[in-house]
Design a protein around this motif. Structure first.
Motif, PDB file in Angstrom:
ATOM      1  N   ASP A 151      34.398  28.854  12.894  1.00  0.00           N
ATOM      2  CA  ASP A 151      35.861  28.862  12.824  1.00  0.00           C
ATOM      3  C   ASP A 151      36.360  27.879  11.766  1.00  0.00           C
ATOM      4  O   ASP A 151      37.549  27.625  11.656  1.00  0.00           O
ATOM      5  N   HIS A 157      39.798  28.524  10.259  1.00  0.00           N
ATOM      6  CA  HIS A 157      40.090  29.931  10.011  1.00  0.00           C
ATOM      7  C   HIS A 157      39.790  30.688  11.297  1.00  0.00           C
ATOM      8  O   HIS A 157      39.271  30.111  12.253  1.00  0.00           O
ATOM      9  N   PRO A 158      40.115  31.984  11.356  1.00  0.00           N
ATOM     10  CA  PRO A 158      39.800  32.741  12.575  1.00  0.00           C
ATOM     11  C   PRO A 158      38.306  32.685  12.876  1.00  0.00           C
ATOM     12  O   PRO A 158      37.478  32.670  11.957  1.00  0.00           O
TER      13      PRO A 158
END
Length: 61
Positions: A20, A29-30
């Motif tokens: 992540d 980030h996702p």
């Protein structure tokens, strides 16, 4: 001319890892799941971190 730093490398015990991008308070980030193939490594498409299977074919140690 500014040089680009090399990707962070993480040695892991599993062929399936999650990334992540967040460590030490850095914006992430996702979460993505990465599956290593026979090469024994996987790269995150968001943050370029490299995950290497400990003792696998990509482990230089």
């Amino acid at each position: 001319m500014e040089t680009i730093p090399p990707p962070q490398i993480f040695y892991v015990e599993s062929t399936r890892v999650a990334c992540d991008g967040e460590e030490d308070g850095v914006a992430g980030h996702p979460r993505v799941w990465l599956q290593m193939g026979s090469e024994g490594s996987a790269d995150c498409g968001y943050c370029d971190r490299r995950f290497i299977l400990t003792g696998g074919p990509a482990d230089p140690r």
